[in-house]
Design an enzyme around this catalytic site. Structure first.
Site, PDB file in Angstrom:
ATOM      1  CE  LYS A  84      -6.191   8.488   5.831  1.00 15.89           C
ATOM      2  NZ  LYS A  84      -6.616   7.396   4.992  1.00 15.89           N
ATOM      3  CG  LEU A 116      -5.899  -2.453   6.967  1.00 19.48           C
ATOM      4  CD1 LEU A 116      -5.547  -2.685   8.428  1.00 19.48           C
ATOM      5  CD2 LEU A 116      -7.301  -2.953   6.658  1.00 19.48           C
ATOM      6  N   GLY A 123      -3.863  18.374  -4.643  1.00 14.20           N
ATOM      7  CA  GLY A 123      -3.638  18.989  -3.337  1.00 14.20           C
ATOM      8  C   GLY A 123      -2.171  19.288  -3.128  1.00 14.20           C
ATOM      9  CG  ASP A 138       3.998  -3.835  20.675  1.00 15.35           C
ATOM     10  OD1 ASP A 138       3.496  -3.537  19.576  1.00 15.35           O
ATOM     11  OD2 ASP A 138       5.049  -3.302  21.107  1.00 15.35           O
ATOM     12  NE  ARG A 151       3.304   6.807  11.202  1.00 17.78           N
ATOM     13  CZ  ARG A 151       2.996   5.517  11.311  1.00 17.78           C
ATOM     14  NH1 ARG A 151       3.944   4.614  11.231  1.00 17.78           N
ATOM     15  NH2 ARG A 151       1.745   5.141  11.476  1.00 17.78           N
ATOM     16  CE  LYS A 177       2.238   0.749  20.681  1.00 15.96           C
ATOM     17  NZ  LYS A 177       2.715   0.345  19.351  1.00 15.96           N
ATOM     18  CD  GLU A 206      -1.355  -2.174   5.730  1.00 15.86           C
ATOM     19  OE1 GLU A 206      -2.505  -1.779   5.507  1.00 15.86           O
ATOM     20  OE2 GLU A 206      -0.352  -1.441   5.700  1.00 15.86           O
ATOM     21  CG  PHE A 242      -6.246   7.665  -4.661  1.00 14.85           C
ATOM     22  CD1 PHE A 242      -7.279   6.988  -4.048  1.00 14.85           C
ATOM     23  CD2 PHE A 242      -5.098   7.917  -3.954  1.00 14.85           C
ATOM     24  CE1 PHE A 242      -7.176   6.564  -2.730  1.00 14.85           C
ATOM     25  CE2 PHE A 242      -4.969   7.501  -2.637  1.00 14.85           C
ATOM     26  CZ  PHE A 242      -6.013   6.821  -2.032  1.00 14.85           C
ATOM     27  CB  CYS A 274       1.248   3.515   3.299  1.00 13.47           C
ATOM     28  SG  CYS A 274       0.778   2.405   4.620  1.00 13.47           S
TER      29      CYS A 274
HETATM   30  C1  UDX Z   1      -2.662   4.117   1.949  1.00  9.82           C
HETATM   31  C2  UDX Z   1      -3.381   3.142   0.997  1.00  9.82           C
HETATM   32  O1  UDX Z   1      -4.568   3.763   0.499  1.00  9.82           O
HETATM   33  C3  UDX Z   1      -3.680   1.837   1.700  1.00  9.82           C
HETATM   34  O2  UDX Z   1      -4.265   0.931   0.797  1.00  9.82           O
HETATM   35  C4  UDX Z   1      -2.372   1.274   2.247  1.00  9.82           C
HETATM   36  O3  UDX Z   1      -2.593   0.094   2.951  1.00  9.82           O
HETATM   37  C5  UDX Z   1      -1.691   2.284   3.148  1.00  9.82           C
HETATM   38  O4  UDX Z   1      -1.501   3.506   2.436  1.00  9.82           O
HETATM   39  P1  UDX Z   1      -3.318   5.766   3.927  1.00  9.82           P
HETATM   40  O5  UDX Z   1      -1.849   6.020   4.091  1.00  9.82           O
HETATM   41  O6  UDX Z   1      -4.128   5.550   5.141  1.00  9.82           O
HETATM   42  O7  UDX Z   1      -3.545   4.464   2.998  1.00  9.82           O
HETATM   43  O8  UDX Z   1      -3.909   7.022   3.180  1.00  9.82           O
HETATM   44  P2  UDX Z   1      -4.765   7.353   1.883  1.00  9.82           P
HETATM   45  O9  UDX Z   1      -6.175   7.620   2.246  1.00  9.82           O
HETATM   46  O10 UDX Z   1      -4.533   6.385   0.802  1.00  9.82           O
HETATM   47  O11 UDX Z   1      -4.118   8.768   1.497  1.00  9.82           O
HETATM   48  C6  UDX Z   1      -2.701   8.923   1.367  1.00  9.82           C
HETATM   49  C7  UDX Z   1      -2.331  10.349   1.087  1.00  9.82           C
HETATM   50  O12 UDX Z   1      -2.702  10.711  -0.228  1.00  9.82           O
HETATM   51  C8  UDX Z   1      -2.965  11.403   2.000  1.00  9.82           C
HETATM   52  O13 UDX Z   1      -1.975  12.341   2.370  1.00  9.82           O
HETATM   53  C9  UDX Z   1      -4.028  12.050   1.143  1.00  9.82           C
HETATM   54  O14 UDX Z   1      -4.269  13.377   1.504  1.00  9.82           O
HETATM   55  C10 UDX Z   1      -3.383  11.945  -0.238  1.00  9.82           C
HETATM   56  N1  UDX Z   1      -4.351  11.932  -1.332  1.00  9.82           N
HETATM   57  C11 UDX Z   1      -5.209  10.885  -1.478  1.00  9.82           C
HETATM   58  C12 UDX Z   1      -4.362  12.968  -2.264  1.00  9.82           C
HETATM   59  O15 UDX Z   1      -3.568  13.919  -2.146  1.00  9.82           O
HETATM   60  N2  UDX Z   1      -5.254  12.924  -3.294  1.00  9.82           N
HETATM   61  C13 UDX Z   1      -6.120  11.898  -3.466  1.00  9.82           C
HETATM   62  O16 UDX Z   1      -6.882  11.924  -4.432  1.00  9.82           O
HETATM   63  C14 UDX Z   1      -6.106  10.847  -2.532  1.00  9.82           C
END
Ligand code: UDX
Length: 438
Positions: free
Chosen positions: A318, A149, A251, A36, A325, A41, A147, A247, A258
């Site tokens: 979350k 993740l 909310g 990096d 972010r 870091k 990814e 999903f 992402c």
């Molecule tokens: C997401 C994708 O799930 C992952 O596959 C990708 O690689 C990166 O982006 P992440 O950003 O970690 O992962 O969060 P995720 O758990 O998917 O939740 C994203 C947002 O959606 C959160 O703000 C969460 O609160 C919101 N969310 C999720 C809802 O509002 N309702 C849901 O039912 C699910």
């Protein structure tokens, strides 16, 4: 596991994706050289101790694989040690909505010609990036391996993948085979395809998930008008396997590093090719409006918000992450302050990030301190500890025990018994007129 038998892997960029990738490949027995440009870091990672990010299971994973993990600021080290280099640098959105690929370009520029290396793109990039990079670097062996993740469960997601997408074009098969071999012990379905399709799988997957969230959020808004409960609606819908129950939690909008970025990037990408992605445009707009609807819910009970004190419970986008972010808390706190309210907040881990991002928000050490004297509380992040609070005691501390449960996380009946006026998202509410616009 015997590390010496596995080929070395280079990881370029040790942000959240890079660190998880480096740690997990080390866990699988690969010697990993992680590079990096951020000296501070790298020094922190070398020294051990607290990681720069909060990700459950990652500190333990890094610690137990230290002997196979090397952190450096020198590009020559991964180049000397490994043929396969995973590119995990960030690709933030630019003002135009296009992804900023300058860090990716810097990595490509640092690769020696004819060095026998392959660049494996983990960073999310617009479909067509691989082709563009190869046009200007025809000798480069390039593989796309996006990814999937999730923050908070990234280590488990990496080690137990539902699929691993590997995109390669003619000439890069040896590298795609090597990537497939590295992932093979994990047992997930390996999807071999071309580079452009692999890039598109990632963007389309995230756009679809974001669509699901905006869809259920709009259903929630309709539920409020007709007296239905969206949690019941989602439960009933989710039992249809074609829909699925994931999903579908209504909310106050999605956030994170992402979804907002990738939906914008796909919309922009479509626009750049002359196609107006109407549905995705609405998904993004619905998400923006959803964050703001909370204000109307407060006004319904409080009238003007001028000089009202509002407590935000949770700031991270979350639970199980300190990542703020694009968190809904950022828009909410700015909107509340714009309406003249004073905002206080509590988050169990995001405090240091909040200090920088929300300088005008007063941060409290406990939920009790945050809600003391408040006219309303908003549950922004469904941290598990919020499910265990003594809500009756908290109601007694507030000037006005009103709660907006932005994640439908709490039991409305229990909150009402504790003395609260309860507002969820898409659930039957207390008093006043249903919230119309937002
Ligand atoms: C997401 C994708 O799930 C992952 O596959 C990708 O690689 C990166 O982006 P992440 O950003 O970690 O992962 O969060 P995720 O758990 O998917 O939740 C994203 C947002 O959606 C959160 O703000 C969460 O609160 C919101 N969310 C999720 C809802 O509002 N309702 C849901 O039912 C699910």
């Amino acid at each position: 596991m015997n590390g010496s038998e596995k080929p070395a892997i280079g990881v370029i960029g040790v942000g959240w994706v890079g660190l998880v990738t480096a740690g997990c490949f080390a866990e699988l027995g690969h010697p990993v050289v992680a590079m990096d440009v951020d000296q501070a870091k790298v020094e922190l990672l070398r020294a051990g101790g607290t990681l720069p990010i909060h990700e459950p299971g990652l500190p333990e994973l890094i610690d137990r694989n230290r002997e196979r993990l090397r952190f450096t600021t020198e590009m020559v080290e991964p180049l000397d040690a490994a043929r396969i280099l995973f590119c995990c640098v960030d690709t933030p959105p630019t003002y135009s909505g296009d992804a900023d690929l300058s860090r990716v370009e810097a990595v490509v520029g640092a690769l020696p010609e004819g060095g026998g290396h392959a660049l494996v793109m983990k960073s999310t990039v617009p479909a067509g990036t691989g082709a563009a990079i190869r046009r200007s670097n025809p000798e480069l062996v390039y593989v796309s391996c996006p990814e999937f993740l999730k923050e908070g469960s990234a280590v488990r997601d990496f080690l137990e993948p539902d699929r691993v997408v590997i995109g390669s074009d003619p000439g890069a098969e040896w590298a795609a085979d090597a990537v497939a071999a590295a992932y093979e012990p994990l047992g997930g379905r390996i999807v071999r395809t071309d580079v452009a399709s692999a890039e598109m799988i990632k963007l389309a997957s995230n756009a679809f998930l974001a669509t699901k969230i905006s869809f259920i959020n709009e259903i929630a808004n309709v539920c409020e008008g007709v007296g239905a409960d969206v949690t019941e609606v989602a439960r009933g819908m989710g039992l249809d396997p074609r829909i699925g129950n994931k999903f579908l939690q209504a909310g106050i909008g999605y956030g994170g590093s992402c979804f907002p970025k990738d939906t914008q990037a796909l919309k922009q990408l479509a626009g750049n090719t002359g196609y107006h992605f109407q549905l995705l445009t609405s998904v993004i707009e619905v998400n923006e409006l959803q964050k703001r609807r909370v204000i109307a819910k407060l006004s319904k009970h409080l009238g003007s918000l001028v000089d009202r004190k509002v407590a935000l419970l949770g700031l991270a986008f979350k639970p199980d992450t300190d990542d703020m972010r694009e968190a809904s808390s950022l828009v909410l706190s700015a909107r509340l302050q714009g309406e003249g309210a004073t905002v206080v907040a509590y988050d169990p881990v995001a405090e240091s990030r909040a200090d920088q991002l929300l300088p005008s928000v007063e941060l409290s050490e406990t939920v009790g301190a945050a809600v003391a004297g408040a006219d309303a509380a908003i549950l922004v992040t469904e941290w598990p500890e919020f499910g265990e609070l003594d809500w009756a005691e908290l109601a007694g501390r507030m000037a006005n025990p009103l709660i907006v449960d932005g994640r439908n996380f709490l039991d409305p009946g229990a909150l009402r018994r504790a003395g609260f006026t309860y507002e969820g998202i898409g659930r039957p509410a207390d008093g006043g007129e249903p919230v119309a616009g937002g």
